[in-house]
Design an enzyme around this catalytic site. Structure first.
Site, PDB file in Angstrom:
ATOM      1  N   PHE A 189       0.845  -1.194   0.000  1.00 27.63           N
ATOM      2  CA  PHE A 189       0.000   0.000   0.000  1.00 27.63           C
ATOM      3  C   PHE A 189       0.881   1.244   0.000  1.00 27.63           C
ATOM      4  O   PHE A 189       1.911   1.287   0.689  1.00 27.63           O
ATOM      5  CB  PHE A 189      -0.901   0.043   1.241  1.00 27.63           C
ATOM      6  CG  PHE A 189      -1.873  -1.089   1.353  1.00 27.63           C
ATOM      7  CD1 PHE A 189      -3.134  -1.000   0.786  1.00 27.63           C
ATOM      8  CD2 PHE A 189      -1.531  -2.247   2.040  1.00 27.63           C
ATOM      9  CE1 PHE A 189      -4.030  -2.036   0.905  1.00 27.63           C
ATOM     10  CE2 PHE A 189      -2.422  -3.286   2.170  1.00 27.63           C
ATOM     11  CZ  PHE A 189      -3.678  -3.182   1.597  1.00 27.63           C
ATOM     12  N   ASP A 190       0.460   2.223  -0.754  1.00 27.92           N
ATOM     13  CA  ASP A 190       1.004   3.558  -0.568  1.00 27.92           C
ATOM     14  C   ASP A 190       0.269   4.199   0.608  1.00 27.92           C
ATOM     15  O   ASP A 190      -0.812   3.746   1.007  1.00 27.92           O
ATOM     16  CB  ASP A 190       0.833   4.370  -1.852  1.00 27.92           C
ATOM     17  CG  ASP A 190       1.538   5.712  -1.775  1.00 27.92           C
ATOM     18  OD1 ASP A 190       2.361   5.887  -0.853  1.00 27.92           O
ATOM     19  OD2 ASP A 190       1.256   6.579  -2.618  1.00 27.92           O
TER      20      ASP A 190
END
Length: 610
Positions: A466-467
């Protein structure tokens, strides 16, 4: 025949009759007198009869009075004149004639809106009134009455009337010399009378309505007409109930409405319980079916309401580029013909194929640890292909051993409208336009791009990267950086270290992964957990890393690996991680990851920045 004539006949010579004949003759005379009196009383009760009005010593015709019939029941020269204000009651099986002389008060109370209060609608006051009836008063609303009769003239029992303070005039010993007044026609009713209020259950008016409903209704209409004409209504200047807010209107509803709502909610709750029982029985039968068939190697599917539903497009799961070209160049009919001709040809894997294989491995591990587990991944294949094309898709799914039981083939219709019906948690497609439509519907979605085909992925561990900003968290940091610069952003993040960040679109999916991870931790499988999560962010750990980690801690979420790059490229890190899917909001990082062979997803920032 009078009693005097009977005595004369008895004393005449030659008239010898036995005692039995005299008694029989007396009984006949008594019967005739009773019949005659009952006929007269019936005519007197008739509203159109001449005896309806009562002339008595200068007392003019009063519509509220009723003159009784004149007869010889009590002997000669005896006349019954009874002026009554009738109010019939039925108590304990006996009819009681109430003699009243009350009159309505000319001043009527009104509420804040100008409407008459409930007690003012009643023609009979609760407290007895001694005011004499007026000549201009409207005629009595009651058209039926029971007069008290002598025990010798009537065989039906009757009780003595109840009197108020104003007692009726005494009986006169002389017959009336005035002729009976001519009958008066009833007043014409209003063309559109207003609806009277609901009567009280214990009021006398309900008894009148049961005795003579038609006369009761006419009397109510006349009364409302008189009330409306006598005094104009004054309305308050407060706004109507419909203009008020819902919180203000809650206090207006009576308790009965709340009870109805509560009963309705109980019915809905009972209905849901019945549906849950039916669903549980259905899934129990499905499980027994799979267990009793050893040849069926497929496990039973999880319940949709308990599962984590991942919706995939057919182009994301399989490589359908050739069919897409035929559709764009030659049209729909040629495309259908091509798919039907090649329905036994197995499709090659697409960008989401390895992701689906990893999801299935997690489900298998959970079933080993929890045989009755329903909190599993459920994959739904969603495509706008025709149902006939579904044969090729089913053959390809079975060929690769993919546990996909639910299909949605819309035949050219947009499948986005079915996402909520399938309880979708995440939608992944290869078409960016479809992803944007799903985001507008409030569903977390991503466009998946294919990486290098020769890169090896781990099928025994689901790896999701995930960013941070605009993915797990909101995009407020990006807006702040664009407006004030990077230095101001670092200072602001340091000052707001204890303030949690706002959530982003993929926070819910990370929660689902964390919930499944805790199931493995409970079985001492932390080091062997088949789910691993990564945070790959361009933030600086020194300036804003503490706020990010504290936000995850506040949410009750754990991240396995947190990688703060401070603006450095993400592609080399993604190549090392080799995630099955990487959620990022910047196309630049996705293109870099794609060149290096990492499967990446894009399409989240539009939902929160627009």
């Amino acid at each position: 025949m009078s009693q005097t004539s009977l005595k004369q006949k008895k004393n005449e010579p030659g008239m010898r009759s036995s005692k039995e004949s005299l008694e029989a003759e007396k009984r006949k005379e008594s019967d005739k007198t009773g019949v005659r009196l009952s006929n007269q009383m019936r005519r007197a009760v008739n509203p159109n009869h001449s005896l309806r009005c009562c002339p008595f010593q200068g007392h003019s015709s009063c519509r509220r009075c009723l003159c009784a019939a004149e007869g010889t029941a009590l002997g000669p020269c005896h006349t019954i004149r009874i002026y009554i204000h009738m109010c019939l009651l039925w108590e304990q099986g006996q009819q009681i004639t109430m003699m009243r002389g009350s009159q309505e008060s000319s001043l009527r109370k009104t509420d804040s809106r100008g409407y008459l209060v409930r007690s003012q609608w009643s023609r009979i006051s609760r407290s007895p009134s001694t005011k004499a009836p007026s000549i201009d008063e409207p005629r009595s609303r009651n058209t039926s009455a029971k007069l008290p009769s002598s025990s010798t003239s009537s065989r039906t029992p009757s009780t003595s009337p109840s009197l108020h303070d104003s007692s009726p005039p005494p009986l006169s010993g002389q017959p009336s010399l005035q002729p009976p007044a001519s009958p008066q026609l009833p007043r014409s009713l209003d063309s559109r009378p207003p609806t009277p209020p609901e009567p009280d259950p214990g009021s006398r008016r309900s008894t009148k309505m049961q005795e003579n409903p038609e006369a009761w209704a006419q009397g109510i209409v006349r009364e409302i007409r008189q009330t409306r004409d006598s005094q104009p209504l004054e309305y308050s200047r407060t706004s109507p109930t419909e203009w008020k807010s819902s919180s203000q209107r809650r206090g207006i509803y009576p308790a009965s409405t709340q009870l109805d709502r509560n009963s309705l909610s109980e019915q809905q709750q009972q209905q849901r319980e019945d549906e849950d029982d039916y669903e549980a029985a259905y899934w129990a039968s499905m499980r027994s079916f799979y267990e009793k068939n050893p040849s069926c190697s497929r496990p039973w599917p999880p319940k949709p309401k308990n599962a984590i539903t991942i919706a995939l497009s057919s182009c994301a799961l399989f490589n359908m580029v050739d069919g897409r070209k035929i559709y764009e160049q030659e049209g729909l009919e040629k495309y259908m013909e091509y798919q039907l001709t090649n329905e036994n040809v197995i499709l090659t894997p697409g960008p989401a194929f390895r992701f689906v294989k990893a999801l299935q491995y997690v489900n298998a591990r959970l079933r080993d640890l929890y045989p009755d587990e329903q909190d599993l991944f459920d994959i739904v294949l969603m495509t706008n292909n025709h149902a006939q094309v579904g044969v090729r898709l089913i053959n390809s799914v079975n060929h690769y051993g993919l546990l996909i039981d639910r299909f949605c083939l819309t035949g050219g219709k947009d499948p986005i409208g079915y996402l909520k019906a399938y309880l979708t948690n995440l939608y992944i497609a290869a078409d960016s336009e479809k992803v944007q439509e799903a985001i507008q519907e409030g569903i977390a979605s991503a466009t998946m791009f294919d990486g290098a085909k020769d890169m090896a992925y781990c099928d025994t561990q689901l790896r999701v990267a995930f960013d941070g900003d605009a993915v797990l968290f909101s995009d407020e940091s990006e807006h702040f950086t664009k407006e004030h610069g990077l230095d101001k952003f670092f200072q602001y993040d340091t000052l707001c270290e204890s303030k949690p960040l706002a959530q982003g679109p993929l926070k819910g999916f990370l929660e689902d992964l964390g919930r499944l991870q805790k199931k493995f931790y409970a079985k001492n499988e932390r080091l062997l957990c088949p789910i691993r999560t990564y945070l790959v962010t361009a933030r600086s750990a020194a300036s804003s890393g503490a706020r990010v980690l504290k936000t995850l801690r506040r949410w009750g979420l754990e991240i396995d690996e947190a990688l703060f790059l401070a603006g450095a490229p993400k592609s080399p890190i993604l190549v090392k991680i080799r995630p099955h899917i990487f959620f990022d909001d910047h196309m630049f990082h996705i293109e870099g990851a794609q060149r290096l062979g990492s499967i990446a997803a894009y399409g989240f920032n539009k939902k929160f920045s627009s």
